[in-house]
Design a protein around this motif. Structure first.
Motif, PDB file in Angstrom:
ATOM      1  N   GLU A 103       0.874  -0.941  -0.074  1.00  0.00           N
ATOM      2  CA  GLU A 103      -0.048   0.042   0.035  1.00  0.00           C
ATOM      3  C   GLU A 103       0.833   1.013  -0.294  1.00  0.00           C
ATOM      4  OE1 GLU A 103      -3.568   1.531   2.670  1.00  0.00           O
ATOM      5  OE2 GLU A 103      -2.431   0.048   3.348  1.00  0.00           O
ATOM      6  N   GLY A 104       0.388   2.755  -1.104  1.00  0.00           N
ATOM      7  CA  GLY A 104       1.006   3.528  -0.933  1.00  0.00           C
ATOM      8  C   GLY A 104       2.005   3.376  -2.073  1.00  0.00           C
ATOM      9  N   LEU A 105       3.101   2.458  -2.711  1.00  0.00           N
ATOM     10  CA  LEU A 105       3.703   2.729  -3.148  1.00  0.00           C
ATOM     11  C   LEU A 105       3.157   2.399  -4.402  1.00  0.00           C
ATOM     12  CD1 LEU A 105       5.504  -0.520  -3.122  1.00  0.00           C
ATOM     13  CD2 LEU A 105       6.112   1.114  -1.829  1.00  0.00           C
ATOM     14  N   GLU A 106       4.247   3.658  -5.619  1.00  0.00           N
ATOM     15  CA  GLU A 106       4.167   4.682  -7.138  1.00  0.00           C
ATOM     16  C   GLU A 106       4.736   3.831  -8.081  1.00  0.00           C
ATOM     17  OE1 GLU A 106       5.617   8.112  -5.547  1.00  0.00           O
ATOM     18  OE2 GLU A 106       4.089   8.869  -4.162  1.00  0.00           O
ATOM     19  N   HIS A 107       3.459   4.254  -8.614  1.00  0.00           N
ATOM     20  CA  HIS A 107       3.967   3.553 -10.077  1.00  0.00           C
ATOM     21  C   HIS A 107       3.876   4.344 -11.530  1.00  0.00           C
ATOM     22  CE1 HIS A 107       5.052   0.580 -13.313  1.00  0.00           C
ATOM     23  NE2 HIS A 107       3.908   0.526 -13.503  1.00  0.00           N
ATOM     24  N   ARG A 108       4.791   4.330 -12.016  1.00  0.00           N
ATOM     25  CA  ARG A 108       4.665   5.130 -13.364  1.00  0.00           C
ATOM     26  C   ARG A 108       4.427   4.432 -14.520  1.00  0.00           C
ATOM     27  NH1 ARG A 108       8.414   9.741 -15.908  1.00  0.00           N
ATOM     28  NH2 ARG A 108      10.320   7.524 -15.680  1.00  0.00           N
ATOM     29  N   GLU A 109       3.497   4.080 -15.290  1.00  0.00           N
ATOM     30  CA  GLU A 109       2.943   3.138 -16.602  1.00  0.00           C
ATOM     31  C   GLU A 109       3.408   4.038 -18.439  1.00  0.00           C
ATOM     32  OE1 GLU A 109       2.898  -0.829 -18.063  1.00  0.00           O
ATOM     33  OE2 GLU A 109       3.745  -0.329 -15.861  1.00  0.00           O
ATOM     34  N   GLY A 110       4.457   3.933 -18.732  1.00  0.00           N
ATOM     35  CA  GLY A 110       4.372   4.699 -20.188  1.00  0.00           C
ATOM     36  C   GLY A 110       3.900   3.952 -21.250  1.00  0.00           C
ATOM     37  N   PHE A 111       2.901   4.175 -22.318  1.00  0.00           N
ATOM     38  CA  PHE A 111       1.710   3.548 -23.490  1.00  0.00           C
ATOM     39  C   PHE A 111       2.787   4.516 -24.282  1.00  0.00           C
ATOM     40  CE2 PHE A 111      -0.609   3.496 -19.171  1.00  0.00           C
ATOM     41  CZ  PHE A 111      -1.248   2.170 -19.321  1.00  0.00           C
ATOM     42  N   PHE A 112       3.717   3.519 -25.251  1.00  0.00           N
ATOM     43  CA  PHE A 112       3.970   4.412 -26.121  1.00  0.00           C
ATOM     44  C   PHE A 112       3.223   4.172 -27.316  1.00  0.00           C
ATOM     45  CE2 PHE A 112       7.769   3.559 -23.395  1.00  0.00           C
ATOM     46  CZ  PHE A 112       8.712   3.878 -24.035  1.00  0.00           C
ATOM     47  N   ILE A 113       2.902   4.748 -28.492  1.00  0.00           N
ATOM     48  CA  ILE A 113       1.926   4.741 -29.445  1.00  0.00           C
ATOM     49  C   ILE A 113       2.295   5.240 -30.209  1.00  0.00           C
ATOM     50  CG2 ILE A 113      -0.579   5.884 -30.111  1.00  0.00           C
ATOM     51  CD1 ILE A 113      -1.065   6.026 -27.361  1.00  0.00           C
ATOM     52  N   GLY A 114       3.092   6.027 -30.821  1.00  0.00           N
ATOM     53  CA  GLY A 114       3.793   6.840 -32.198  1.00  0.00           C
ATOM     54  C   GLY A 114       4.783   5.766 -32.537  1.00  0.00           C
ATOM     55  N   ILE A 115       5.334   5.415 -33.781  1.00  0.00           N
ATOM     56  CA  ILE A 115       6.376   4.726 -34.369  1.00  0.00           C
ATOM     57  C   ILE A 115       7.280   5.416 -35.415  1.00  0.00           C
ATOM     58  CG2 ILE A 115       6.058   3.402 -36.168  1.00  0.00           C
ATOM     59  CD1 ILE A 115       2.491   3.569 -36.759  1.00  0.00           C
ATOM     60  N   ARG A 116       8.353   4.870 -34.394  1.00  0.00           N
ATOM     61  CA  ARG A 116       9.536   5.508 -34.228  1.00  0.00           C
ATOM     62  C   ARG A 116      10.187   4.226 -36.435  1.00  0.00           C
ATOM     63  NH1 ARG A 116      10.454   2.254 -30.567  1.00  0.00           N
ATOM     64  NH2 ARG A 116      11.706   0.612 -31.635  1.00  0.00           N
ATOM     65  N   GLU A 117      11.625   5.655 -36.269  1.00  0.00           N
ATOM     66  CA  GLU A 117      11.869   5.414 -37.751  1.00  0.00           C
ATOM     67  C   GLU A 117      12.576   4.701 -37.335  1.00  0.00           C
ATOM     68  OE1 GLU A 117      14.523   9.487 -39.315  1.00  0.00           O
ATOM     69  OE2 GLU A 117      12.387  10.145 -38.950  1.00  0.00           O
ATOM     70  N   ASN A 118      13.155   3.300 -36.709  1.00  0.00           N
ATOM     71  CA  ASN A 118      13.766   2.616 -36.572  1.00  0.00           C
ATOM     72  C   ASN A 118      13.327   1.169 -36.090  1.00  0.00           C
ATOM     73  OD1 ASN A 118      13.711   3.223 -33.785  1.00  0.00           O
ATOM     74  ND2 ASN A 118      16.296   2.790 -33.527  1.00  0.00           N
ATOM     75  N   ASP A 119      11.296   1.313 -35.911  1.00  0.00           N
ATOM     76  CA  ASP A 119      10.762   0.608 -35.188  1.00  0.00           C
ATOM     77  C   ASP A 119      10.450  -0.593 -36.365  1.00  0.00           C
ATOM     78  OD1 ASP A 119       8.082  -0.627 -35.324  1.00  0.00           O
ATOM     79  OD2 ASP A 119       8.036   0.621 -33.771  1.00  0.00           O
ATOM     80  N   LYS A 120      10.758  -2.318 -35.470  1.00  0.00           N
ATOM     81  CA  LYS A 120      10.558  -3.426 -36.801  1.00  0.00           C
ATOM     82  C   LYS A 120       9.823  -3.306 -37.820  1.00  0.00           C
ATOM     83  CE  LYS A 120      12.742  -6.165 -32.397  1.00  0.00           C
ATOM     84  NZ  LYS A 120      12.344  -7.118 -32.156  1.00  0.00           N
ATOM     85  N   ALA A 121       8.402  -3.135 -37.410  1.00  0.00           N
ATOM     86  CA  ALA A 121       7.231  -2.685 -38.502  1.00  0.00           C
ATOM     87  C   ALA A 121       7.769  -1.495 -39.284  1.00  0.00           C
ATOM     88  CB  ALA A 121       6.036  -2.636 -38.048  1.00  0.00           C
ATOM     89  N   VAL A 122       8.465  -0.771 -39.653  1.00  0.00           N
ATOM     90  CA  VAL A 122       8.940   0.434 -40.617  1.00  0.00           C
ATOM     91  C   VAL A 122       9.941  -0.366 -41.520  1.00  0.00           C
ATOM     92  CG1 VAL A 122      10.473   2.660 -40.437  1.00  0.00           C
ATOM     93  CG2 VAL A 122       8.394   2.440 -39.259  1.00  0.00           C
ATOM     94  N   VAL A 123      10.841  -1.292 -40.587  1.00  0.00           N
ATOM     95  CA  VAL A 123      12.151  -1.727 -41.282  1.00  0.00           C
ATOM     96  C   VAL A 123      11.262  -2.586 -42.021  1.00  0.00           C
ATOM     97  CG1 VAL A 123      14.243  -2.694 -41.135  1.00  0.00           C
ATOM     98  CG2 VAL A 123      13.714  -0.877 -39.796  1.00  0.00           C
ATOM     99  N   ALA A 124      10.218  -3.457 -41.164  1.00  0.00           N
ATOM    100  CA  ALA A 124       9.939  -4.445 -42.435  1.00  0.00           C
ATOM    101  C   ALA A 124       9.465  -4.238 -43.226  1.00  0.00           C
ATOM    102  CB  ALA A 124       9.687  -5.490 -42.013  1.00  0.00           C
ATOM    103  N   GLY A 125       8.771  -2.300 -43.356  1.00  0.00           N
ATOM    104  CA  GLY A 125       7.868  -2.096 -44.381  1.00  0.00           C
ATOM    105  C   GLY A 125       6.154  -2.248 -44.614  1.00  0.00           C
ATOM    106  N   ARG A 126       6.329  -2.773 -43.639  1.00  0.00           N
ATOM    107  CA  ARG A 126       4.543  -2.854 -42.821  1.00  0.00           C
ATOM    108  C   ARG A 126       4.034  -1.616 -42.408  1.00  0.00           C
ATOM    109  NH1 ARG A 126       6.996  -7.264 -39.911  1.00  0.00           N
ATOM    110  NH2 ARG A 126       6.491  -6.218 -38.262  1.00  0.00           N
TER     111      ARG A 126
END
Length: 211
Positions: A56-79
């Motif tokens: 109880e009382g512990l803090e947490h931060r969660e990030g939701f990555f939505i944008g697509i990086r230029e070196n993203d695997k899907a970009v490299v694969a052309g998807r």
């Protein structure tokens, strides 16, 4: 005369233990997440543990990555096409599934056919709600010997039993096995995401989500 202590002293960082925890949503905001030079648009949420008692009382931060990086695997694969600032609604619709699950756990429906949903209003409704989170420990991408607490699944209150399990770390495919260390409740592992920066525009209409 001895040293005069500051009025406020920062508490030590304590990482979330593994298990199913009840987390109270403290804040939500649009930010840029990631390492310097590779930041992408995302959503950051902060939480405080409501249950179980030992966490109880512990803090947490969660990030939701939505944008697509230029070196993203899907970009490299052309998807996919690079879209770090998430300027395309198609990017948000395709990559905000984890955030959609968090909202559903908080009792807020988005991306299920609703039109004209304002993201700031979604934030406002979610803040203060309690959700259940299945927490796992995974090796840091930058240092496999360090463990990070990450939410593997979001659930609505009452759908699972709350409790700490202290499970073994989950592998993320990084080379080398993580070293044994102190209890997760006392390990001072800092978050690995980059410092948040306010995203623009501040008000966003969430599109229909694809997943």
């Amino acid at each position: 005369m001895g040293r005069i202590l500051p009025a406020v002293i920062k508490d030590p960082f304590e990482q979330l233990p593994t298990g199913v925890l009840a987390l109270r949503v403290e804040s939500m905001q649009e930010v840029m997440l990631g390492k310097e030079g590779e930041e992408v648009y995302g959503i950051e949420a902060t939480f405080t543990v409501a249950e179980p008692k030992e966490a109880e009382g512990l803090e947490h931060r969660e990030g939701f990555f939505i944008g697509i990086r230029e070196n993203d695997k899907a970009v490299v694969a052309g998807r996919a096409t690079p879209d770090p600032n998430c300027e395309s609604d198609a990017t948000f619709a395709a990559r905000a599934g984890r955030f959609k699950k968090l909202c559903a756990a908080a009792g807020v429906s988005i991306g299920n056919g609703e039109e004209g949903v304002d993201l700031d209003q979604v934030f406002a409704v979610c803040v203060g709600k309690v959700v259940l989170a299945k927490v796992e420990h995974k090796p840091s991408t930058n240092n496999p010997e360090l463990m990070n607490a990450r939410v593997a699944r979001w659930m609505a209150p009452g759908t699972a039993e709350v409790g700490v399990t202290n499970e073994a770390p989950k592998s993320n495919g990084a080379a080398g096995a993580p070293k044994a260390g102190p209890s997760p409740m006392s390990r001072p592992t800092p978050p690995t995401m980059g410092a948040p920066r306010a995203a623009t525009p501040p008000t966003r209409v969430a599109p229909r989500l694809g997943r």
